[in-house]
Design a protein around this motif. Structure first.
Motif, short mmCIF file in Angstrom:
data_model
loop_
_atom_site.label_atom_id
_atom_site.label_comp_id
_atom_site.label_asym_id
_atom_site.label_seq_id
_atom_site.Cartn_x
_atom_site.Cartn_y
_atom_site.Cartn_z
N ILE A 11 41.74 -70.37 -43.45
CA ILE A 11 41.26 -69.07 -42.95
C ILE A 11 39.76 -68.95 -43.25
CG2 ILE A 11 41.40 -66.56 -43.23
CD1 ILE A 11 44.38 -66.85 -43.82
N ASP A 12 39.37 -69.31 -44.46
CA ASP A 12 37.95 -69.23 -44.84
C ASP A 12 37.10 -70.13 -43.95
OD1 ASP A 12 38.45 -67.44 -46.82
OD2 ASP A 12 38.42 -68.91 -48.46
N ASP A 13 37.58 -71.34 -43.74
CA ASP A 13 36.86 -72.31 -42.93
C ASP A 13 36.68 -71.81 -41.50
OD1 ASP A 13 35.71 -74.83 -42.31
OD2 ASP A 13 37.61 -75.42 -41.39
N LEU A 14 37.78 -71.31 -40.92
CA LEU A 14 37.72 -70.81 -39.54
C LEU A 14 36.83 -69.56 -39.46
CD1 LEU A 14 41.47 -71.38 -38.64
CD2 LEU A 14 39.53 -72.42 -37.45
N SER A 15 36.94 -68.70 -40.47
CA SER A 15 36.09 -67.50 -40.50
C SER A 15 34.62 -67.90 -40.55
CB SER A 15 36.42 -66.65 -41.72
OG SER A 15 37.74 -66.21 -41.68
N ASP A 16 34.31 -68.87 -41.40
CA ASP A 16 32.92 -69.34 -41.50
C ASP A 16 32.41 -69.82 -40.15
OD1 ASP A 16 32.95 -68.74 -44.16
OD2 ASP A 16 33.13 -70.82 -44.87
N LYS A 17 33.26 -70.63 -39.49
CA LYS A 17 32.90 -71.13 -38.16
C LYS A 17 32.63 -69.98 -37.20
CE LYS A 17 35.01 -75.67 -37.68
NZ LYS A 17 36.36 -76.22 -37.63
N ALA A 18 33.56 -69.00 -37.22
CA ALA A 18 33.44 -67.87 -36.30
C ALA A 18 32.16 -67.08 -36.58
CB ALA A 18 34.67 -66.97 -36.43
N PHE A 19 31.89 -66.79 -37.85
CA PHE A 19 30.70 -65.99 -38.17
C PHE A 19 29.40 -66.75 -37.91
CE2 PHE A 19 33.89 -63.45 -40.48
CZ PHE A 19 33.59 -62.21 -39.95
N ALA A 20 29.44 -68.07 -38.13
CA ALA A 20 28.25 -68.87 -37.81
C ALA A 20 27.98 -68.83 -36.31
CB ALA A 20 28.45 -70.31 -38.28
N ALA A 21 29.05 -68.97 -35.51
CA ALA A 21 28.90 -68.93 -34.05
C ALA A 21 28.46 -67.54 -33.59
CB ALA A 21 30.21 -69.32 -33.38
N LEU A 22 28.96 -66.52 -34.30
CA LEU A 22 28.59 -65.14 -33.96
C LEU A 22 27.08 -64.96 -34.04
CD1 LEU A 22 29.57 -62.10 -33.51
CD2 LEU A 22 29.41 -61.89 -35.99
N GLU A 23 26.50 -65.48 -35.14
CA GLU A 23 25.06 -65.28 -35.35
C GLU A 23 24.21 -66.04 -34.32
OE1 GLU A 23 24.35 -62.82 -37.10
OE2 GLU A 23 26.34 -62.68 -38.01
N GLN A 24 24.84 -67.02 -33.65
CA GLN A 24 24.14 -67.76 -32.59
C GLN A 24 24.21 -67.07 -31.24
OE1 GLN A 24 22.43 -70.61 -33.22
NE2 GLN A 24 22.95 -70.21 -35.36
N LEU A 25 25.05 -66.03 -31.13
CA LEU A 25 25.24 -65.38 -29.82
C LEU A 25 23.95 -64.69 -29.37
CD1 LEU A 25 28.81 -63.76 -30.08
CD2 LEU A 25 28.11 -65.68 -28.65
N PRO A 26 23.54 -64.94 -28.14
CA PRO A 26 22.30 -64.35 -27.64
C PRO A 26 22.53 -62.91 -27.18
CG PRO A 26 23.27 -65.72 -25.93
CD PRO A 26 24.20 -65.77 -27.11
N LEU A 27 22.93 -62.05 -28.14
CA LEU A 27 23.29 -60.68 -27.77
C LEU A 27 22.31 -59.67 -28.36
CD1 LEU A 27 27.15 -60.60 -28.35
CD2 LEU A 27 25.89 -61.32 -26.32
N GLU A 28 22.33 -58.48 -27.78
CA GLU A 28 21.56 -57.38 -28.37
C GLU A 28 22.25 -56.92 -29.64
OE1 GLU A 28 20.70 -54.36 -25.54
OE2 GLU A 28 19.76 -55.78 -24.15
N GLU A 29 21.54 -56.13 -30.42
CA GLU A 29 22.03 -55.74 -31.74
C GLU A 29 23.37 -55.00 -31.68
OE1 GLU A 29 20.72 -57.12 -34.24
OE2 GLU A 29 22.17 -56.16 -35.57
N LEU A 30 23.50 -54.10 -30.71
CA LEU A 30 24.70 -53.26 -30.67
C LEU A 30 26.00 -54.06 -30.48
CD1 LEU A 30 25.55 -50.22 -30.78
CD2 LEU A 30 25.55 -50.32 -28.27
N PRO A 31 26.12 -54.87 -29.40
CA PRO A 31 27.35 -55.65 -29.25
C PRO A 31 27.56 -56.66 -30.37
CG PRO A 31 25.76 -56.20 -27.51
CD PRO A 31 25.24 -55.01 -28.22
N LEU A 32 26.45 -57.19 -30.90
CA LEU A 32 26.56 -58.17 -31.98
C LEU A 32 27.17 -57.51 -33.23
CD1 LEU A 32 25.74 -61.18 -32.34
CD2 LEU A 32 23.70 -60.38 -33.52
N THR A 33 26.67 -56.32 -33.56
CA THR A 33 27.21 -55.59 -34.71
C THR A 33 28.68 -55.23 -34.49
OG1 THR A 33 25.01 -54.64 -35.02
CG2 THR A 33 26.82 -53.60 -36.22
N ALA A 34 28.98 -54.82 -33.28
CA ALA A 34 30.36 -54.44 -32.96
C ALA A 34 31.30 -55.62 -33.13
CB ALA A 34 30.43 -53.89 -31.54
#
Lengths: 364, 364
Positions: B328-351
């Protein structure tokens, strides 16, 4: 070409076109499913197997509804509509067989039985029957989704807001409501007023069968070809009584039919507890003790040949069979009278007449 | 407005907009069903009841996928998509509860139990459990049709050939295939090679849960707003590991969760015989006699508190719980790392960050 041979040729071409379309559609799905796991192959196998056979009544009603409204003979959209209707019918049969605990379908095992047999053959753990039901619920859901996916492929003619889409939606909701009324009457019928039983059974066959098997498919074909509101009304005046007569014939065959011809064990409708119009007439026309006997026997899964025979005698003696046959005649008359009023060209008119004759006079 | 309060306001408005859309859609269906018979009211009641609650995870993923791809905040199409996803989820839950024999859902009776209770309360004939299952199969089918009907109402953005339609179709087929793999593993797992059990369980959660609950809803929202292929790929790199972590958390809660918080009796997943990743680890890491004990106990409907407790101890002692938590930790890390790479504006990214945190750290 003579009109008769033209009709035959067109119908054969349509049926084989639908079969081709089904194969093509399912091959694409098969490729998609294979990327998930080879283990899901039996779901696809069950669906392919089920859409291979059948009378194609709904697809044919749809086709001639389309042709009657001026749709051209060779057209991809009507093949796709036929394909969607066949997939919907397969989905309905899969779930219907679970609900009715029917172990056979078209001479072979029903889908939940196929999965139970797969379980047994592999020596898997836990309960084979429960696995069969669960797998068949999912296979039916998948097939229901396929049906809609196929219908959407028609494109603009069946897009959001179109008359064809409205009919397709209504057809699905009504047949599910009708099937619920059917199983409700099985359990609630014995404690509801006997006087209303024929009326309730008539409502059930209207929604579960007549609208679904004849009225909506014919209208759908018409709507796809841009039929006027008047033509759709005229279609309905023919197809609704035809569908009711078709289902009443089915109900009579379910009790009095020859198992060799129908492919279903004699009396299965009685064992399932179906409270048909035929049963409704019997409950009302038979002496009270016989009506009570009927109430007690209906739905007994282990009903023997003797008991089935006794029920048949009750239905004949009290006039319930005659009353049902008279109703079939009356509805057929209405359907054929409405047919002759249809403002159609000779070819679709003849085709619909043939379909109607086959539907009400069949022995299986 | 601060970004945090804007996010909150938007999300509340979307959720209440979806609820309004659901009410509106179901009111129209209710009117149509009422013309058939007042007897069909319980089908509609069951559906309305089910779409009233829930976390709305899928609808929210869809919304922020849409916003991230530039879709406007107040838009009818995204509300309709949310409505279709909620209806699909309700349909899946209805059939899932039959398959898993779950008698409760969100603290109340599941749909098949509601119909069994209706049967009992009215003193109807024949078998109440069988009636409950049959009625719930039909209610799920109706809800599945409604889901698609609602999705089609989106119009051109979700028309035949669109990317949104492709995702919607794939989502349905994959979740049904995944559910089949899930019930297959319950029965076939004990006779299949133990070494492959973690891999098979991982494939199951991918199709049954991760793709369905997070990946496809997010992509669907993006596609409706015209997201590029690159953005959809970036979405997937975030949402697929997130969904897997989400389901692994669910599996841990199913064995170790507090019944007060989860709303499900402790050990129900074990009684259902779910062969999760957690179980897969245990089967492989525990001493042979304990692994065999696990194989024997899984799927026993009457598993007692003592046996559940023994299984919990085995899972802790052999390191299966730790291995699952590490995954779970490993997959979460992957997910959050990928999240920070998303080319999104602040609002959807925070959401999306908030949704992701809630998904992996929840206790219920």
């Amino acid at each position: 070409m003579t009109p008769v041979s033209q009709l035959h040729t067109e119908q054969v071409e349509f049926i084989s076109g639908v079969a081709g379309k089904l194969n093509e559609f399912l091959a694409v799905q098969q490729d998609m499913m294979a990327t998930i796991s080879p283990d899901v192959a039996p779901l696809m196998g069950s669906i392919s197997n089920l859409v291979t056979g059948g009378k194609r009544l709904r697809a044919l009603m749809c086709y001639w509804g389309w042709r009657g409204a001026g749709g051209p003979a060779a057209d991809a959209d009507i093949l796709t509509a036929g394909c969607a209707l066949e997939l919907f019918q397969a989905a309905a049969l899969i779930h219907d067989d679970i609900i009715d605990r029917s172990d056979t379908r078209r001479g072979g095992p029903s889908v939940h039985r196929r999965f139970s047999q797969l379980h047994e053959a592999n020596g898997w753990a836990l309960d084979n029957e429960r696995f069969g039901h669960a797998a068949a619920i999912l296979t039916g859901d998948l097939c229901l989704s396929f049906s809609e996916e196929s219908f959407t492929e028609i494109g603009p003619r069946a897009a959001a807001g179109s008359e064809a889409r409205r009919i397709f939606n209504l057809m699905r909701a009504e047949v599910m409501a009708g099937q619920y009324l059917d199983i409700l009457e099985e359990v609630a019928g014995p404690v509801r007023d006997r006087a209303g039983s024929v009326e309730r059974a008539t409502s059930i066959i209207r929604y579960k069968s007549a609208k679904y098997s004849t009225e909506h498919p014919l209208a759908l074909g018409g709507a796809l070809a841009g039929a006027s509101e008047d033509l759709l009304k005229a279609y309905s005046a023919f197809s609704l009584p035809l569908g009711e007569a078709f289902q009443l014939r089915d109900d009579v065959l379910g009790v009095f039919g020859d198992p060799e011809t129908t492919g279903k064990p004699a009396g299965d409708d009685l064992r399932e507890g179906k409270r048909t119009v035929l049963v409704g007439f019997a409950i009302n026309l038979a002496p009270t003790d016989q009506a009570t006997y009927l109430d007690e026997m209906l739905g007994k899964p282990n009903l023997g040949e003797d008991e089935v025979s006794t029920i048949r005698n009750i239905m004949v003696d009290c006039g319930a069979l005659d009353a049902t046959e008279a109703l079939i005649d009356d509805l057929s008359d209405k359907a054929f009278a409405a047919l002759e009023q249809l403002p159609l060209e000779e070819l679709p008119l003849t085709a619909l007449r043939q379909l109607a004759e086959a539907a009400v006079s069949r022995a299986a």
